[in-house]
Design a protein around this motif. Structure first.
Motif, short mmCIF file in Angstrom:
data_model
loop_
_atom_site.label_atom_id
_atom_site.label_comp_id
_atom_site.label_asym_id
_atom_site.label_seq_id
_atom_site.Cartn_x
_atom_site.Cartn_y
_atom_site.Cartn_z
N SER A 284 0.83 -1.21 0.00
CA SER A 284 0.00 0.00 0.00
C SER A 284 0.86 1.26 0.00
CB SER A 284 -0.92 0.00 1.22
OG SER A 284 -1.79 -1.13 1.20
N THR A 285 1.92 1.25 0.80
CA THR A 285 2.82 2.41 0.84
C THR A 285 3.52 2.60 -0.49
OG1 THR A 285 3.16 2.04 3.21
CG2 THR A 285 4.74 3.45 2.08
N GLN A 286 3.94 1.52 -1.11
CA GLN A 286 4.62 1.62 -2.40
C GLN A 286 3.69 2.22 -3.46
OE1 GLN A 286 5.95 -2.14 -3.90
NE2 GLN A 286 7.04 -1.25 -5.63
N ASP A 287 2.45 1.78 -3.50
CA ASP A 287 1.52 2.31 -4.50
C ASP A 287 1.26 3.80 -4.28
OD1 ASP A 287 1.37 -0.24 -5.51
OD2 ASP A 287 -0.52 -0.74 -4.49
N VAL A 288 1.08 4.22 -3.03
CA VAL A 288 0.80 5.62 -2.75
C VAL A 288 2.00 6.50 -3.10
CG1 VAL A 288 0.33 7.28 -0.90
CG2 VAL A 288 -0.93 5.13 -0.99
N LEU A 289 3.20 6.06 -2.75
CA LEU A 289 4.39 6.87 -3.02
C LEU A 289 4.67 6.98 -4.52
CD1 LEU A 289 6.84 5.74 -0.18
CD2 LEU A 289 5.48 7.83 -0.32
N HIS A 290 4.55 5.90 -5.23
CA HIS A 290 4.80 5.94 -6.68
C HIS A 290 3.76 6.81 -7.38
CE1 HIS A 290 8.20 3.26 -7.38
NE2 HIS A 290 7.75 2.51 -6.39
N ALA A 291 2.51 6.75 -6.95
CA ALA A 291 1.49 7.58 -7.57
C ALA A 291 1.68 9.06 -7.23
CB ALA A 291 0.10 7.11 -7.12
N GLY A 292 2.10 9.35 -5.98
CA GLY A 292 2.29 10.73 -5.58
C GLY A 292 3.54 11.36 -6.13
N ALA A 293 4.59 10.57 -6.37
CA ALA A 293 5.84 11.11 -6.88
C ALA A 293 5.71 11.66 -8.29
CB ALA A 293 6.93 10.04 -6.85
N GLN B 26 7.79 -2.68 13.75
CA GLN B 26 8.64 -1.53 13.43
C GLN B 26 8.59 -1.19 11.93
OE1 GLN B 26 12.59 -2.41 14.81
NE2 GLN B 26 12.07 -2.17 16.99
N ILE B 27 8.66 -2.21 11.11
CA ILE B 27 8.67 -1.96 9.66
C ILE B 27 7.31 -1.45 9.20
CG2 ILE B 27 8.91 -3.06 7.40
CD1 ILE B 27 10.97 -4.93 8.62
N THR B 28 6.24 -2.07 9.65
CA THR B 28 4.91 -1.63 9.21
C THR B 28 4.58 -0.24 9.76
OG1 THR B 28 3.94 -2.80 11.11
CG2 THR B 28 4.04 -3.97 8.99
N ARG B 29 5.04 0.08 10.97
CA ARG B 29 4.80 1.42 11.51
C ARG B 29 5.52 2.47 10.67
NH1 ARG B 29 7.19 1.05 16.14
NH2 ARG B 29 5.47 -0.10 17.13
N SER C 123 3.71 5.34 8.34
CA SER C 123 4.04 6.75 8.52
C SER C 123 4.35 7.41 7.17
CB SER C 123 5.22 6.90 9.46
OG SER C 123 5.58 8.25 9.60
N LEU C 124 5.14 6.74 6.34
CA LEU C 124 5.44 7.29 5.01
C LEU C 124 4.18 7.40 4.16
CD1 LEU C 124 8.77 5.43 4.12
CD2 LEU C 124 8.49 7.80 4.86
N ARG C 125 3.32 6.41 4.26
CA ARG C 125 2.11 6.41 3.44
C ARG C 125 1.17 7.56 3.85
NH1 ARG C 125 0.71 1.78 4.55
NH2 ARG C 125 -1.01 2.07 6.02
N TRP C 126 1.00 7.77 5.14
CA TRP C 126 0.09 8.82 5.58
C TRP C 126 0.67 10.21 5.35
CZ3 TRP C 126 -4.76 8.21 6.03
CH2 TRP C 126 -5.29 6.97 6.39
N VAL C 127 2.00 10.33 5.40
CA VAL C 127 2.60 11.62 5.07
C VAL C 127 2.32 11.96 3.61
CG1 VAL C 127 4.81 12.75 4.66
CG2 VAL C 127 4.38 11.64 6.83
N ALA C 128 2.49 10.99 2.72
CA ALA C 128 2.22 11.24 1.30
C ALA C 128 0.75 11.59 1.08
CB ALA C 128 2.61 10.00 0.48
N ARG C 129 -0.16 10.91 1.76
CA ARG C 129 -1.58 11.20 1.61
C ARG C 129 -1.93 12.58 2.17
NH1 ARG C 129 -4.26 5.33 3.25
NH2 ARG C 129 -3.90 4.31 1.24
#
Length: 246
Positions: free
Chosen positions: A77-86, A138-141, A145-151
């Motif tokens: 989910s984080t990968q999809d959001v970051l790639h779409a937002g970049a 730790q990894i999922t947190r 965090s990265l995903r919600w920052v991008a959103r």
């Protein structure tokens, strides 16, 4: 003549080279598409299997399946959001670099969990579960965090754009309604005709019944009774003779 033949041969070689290059590009693109499709199909099958194991199996195997499913879902989910937002936000490219480093730890943990699923020593695996859960958390947190920052950035940009658009619309609406805010043009009152001078005796009869006024002096008085018209004469009647004075 030989120069013309050399030019024709050169053009033929050039066209063949372009054809080969285009064919290679098409084959590579098709291969990437097939690999992507196979990878997505394999990932879907593996996620479905993990979801089934997390519900069907109990104990260590079920917990390992739940950890893998949680890790993979968060990272994807984080990968999809970051790639779409970049694509629209260049600042997220640096965030993608951080996610790539985090992905290395995620892949390492996923591979370890996969190996432990097939490990026959269930007691040792159960003893390592607390440490594996902590690493997964730790990894999922970090990924969340990265995903919600991008959103949040995307939502903030959308709100700013909407606010600017609303301001422009209000300004345009005000410009179109300028006729409603301008004072109406002053109107010159119509010149009313001055009333004719009335006799002194009729000054108090403005709103009362009209009184009979005297006729103008220039208008002759009409008789009360119309005089009779002269009697008509007929041709067969005899004229009266005048009386003799002698």
């Amino acid at each position: 003549m030989e120069a013309v033949g050399a030019i024709v041969a050169l053009l033929v070689v050039l066209f063949l080279a372009l054809g080969v290059y285009a064919t290679v590009k098409v084959v590579r693109a098709a291969k990437r598409g097939v690999d992507r499709t196979i990878s997505e199909a394999r990932r879907t099958v593996e996620d479905t299997t993990l979801r089934a194991k997390s519900f069907a199996q109990v104990g260590t195997a079920g917990e390992l399946a739940q950890l893998r499913l949680k890790l993979r879902t968060s990272m994807r989910s984080t990968q999809d959001v970051l790639h779409a937002g970049a694509v629209e936000d260049a600042s997220l490219k640096e965030t993608l670099g951080l996610f790539d480093r985090l992905s290395a730890h995620g892949h390492e943990l996923d591979d370890e969990l996969r190996r432990l699923e097939r490990d026959p020593d269930k007691a040792t695996v159960a003893a390592r579960l607390p440490e594996l859960k902590e690493r997964t958390e730790q990894i999922t947190r970090a990924a969340d965090s990265l995903r919600w920052v991008a959103r949040d950035r995307a939502s903030r940009f959308a709100d700013d754009d909407l606010e600017a658009l609303r301001t422009q619309i209000d300004m345009e609406a005000g410009a179109l309604r300028h006729w409603a805010t301008e004072p109406p043009p002053a109107q010159t009152p119509a010149a009313w005709p001055e009333p004719a001078a009335e006799p002194a005796g009729d000054a108090e009869q403005t709103w009362s019944e009209p009184a009979t006024s005297a006729r103008p002096a220039q208008e002759p008085a009409r008789p009360a009774i119309t005089p009779p018209a002269p009697a008509p004469t007929y041709p067969w009647e005899k004229k009266a003779k005048p009386e003799s004075t002698t």
